[in-house]
Motif scaffolding. Structure first.
Motif, mmCIF file in Angstrom:
data_model
loop_
_atom_site.group_PDB
_atom_site.id
_atom_site.type_symbol
_atom_site.label_atom_id
_atom_site.label_comp_id
_atom_site.label_asym_id
_atom_site.label_seq_id
_atom_site.Cartn_x
_atom_site.Cartn_y
_atom_site.Cartn_z
ATOM 1 N N PHE A 125 70.617 70.465 4.901
ATOM 2 C CA PHE A 125 69.438 71.154 4.409
ATOM 3 C C PHE A 125 68.747 70.242 3.410
ATOM 4 O O PHE A 125 69.388 69.725 2.497
ATOM 5 C CB PHE A 125 69.823 72.474 3.733
ATOM 6 N N LEU A 126 67.470 70.050 3.574
ATOM 7 C CA LEU A 126 66.713 69.158 2.702
ATOM 8 C C LEU A 126 66.186 69.860 1.466
ATOM 9 O O LEU A 126 65.589 69.228 0.606
ATOM 10 C CB LEU A 126 65.569 68.508 3.485
ATOM 11 N N THR A 127 66.411 71.139 1.384
ATOM 12 C CA THR A 127 66.047 71.902 0.203
ATOM 13 C C THR A 127 67.294 72.634 -0.293
ATOM 14 O O THR A 127 68.283 72.743 0.431
ATOM 15 C CB THR A 127 64.948 72.942 0.515
ATOM 16 N N ASP A 128 67.240 73.132 -1.505
ATOM 17 C CA ASP A 128 68.373 73.877 -2.042
ATOM 18 C C ASP A 128 68.591 75.151 -1.243
ATOM 19 O O ASP A 128 67.635 75.807 -0.824
ATOM 20 C CB ASP A 128 68.143 74.235 -3.502
ATOM 21 N N ILE A 129 69.851 75.501 -1.048
ATOM 22 C CA ILE A 129 70.194 76.749 -0.371
ATOM 23 C C ILE A 129 70.281 77.846 -1.427
ATOM 24 O O ILE A 129 70.920 77.660 -2.463
ATOM 25 C CB ILE A 129 71.534 76.613 0.372
ATOM 26 N N ARG A 130 69.643 78.959 -1.155
ATOM 27 C CA ARG A 130 69.683 80.070 -2.106
ATOM 28 C C ARG A 130 71.114 80.554 -2.281
ATOM 29 O O ARG A 130 71.919 80.514 -1.354
ATOM 30 C CB ARG A 130 68.825 81.230 -1.598
#
Length: 62
Positions: free
Chosen positions: A39-44
């Motif tokens: 994932f290239l963004t933070d995972i909630r």
């Protein structure tokens, strides 16, 4: 409009989300070994339990 253009357009957000989920499922379920999901963004935080459930046989690095 080309298929990619329709997929990237802001219209039908719910349909786009469903197609993305289906594509993700197919991609993961077809892997025989060596699957890596990045994932290239933070995972909630509320999504982390799902990652551990879905990829229980592997290692999850938040």
């Amino acid at each position: 409009m080309a298929l990619v253009g329709k997929m990237l357009a802001g219209h039908d957000l719910d349909k786009r989300l469903e197609r993305s989920r289906n594509l993700f499922y197919v991609s993961c379920s077809r892997a025989r070994r060596g699957l890596a999901v990045v994932f290239l963004t933070d995972i909630r935080e509320d999504a982390l339990p799902n990652t551990h459930d879905w990829f229980a046989s592997g290692t999850v690095h938040p």
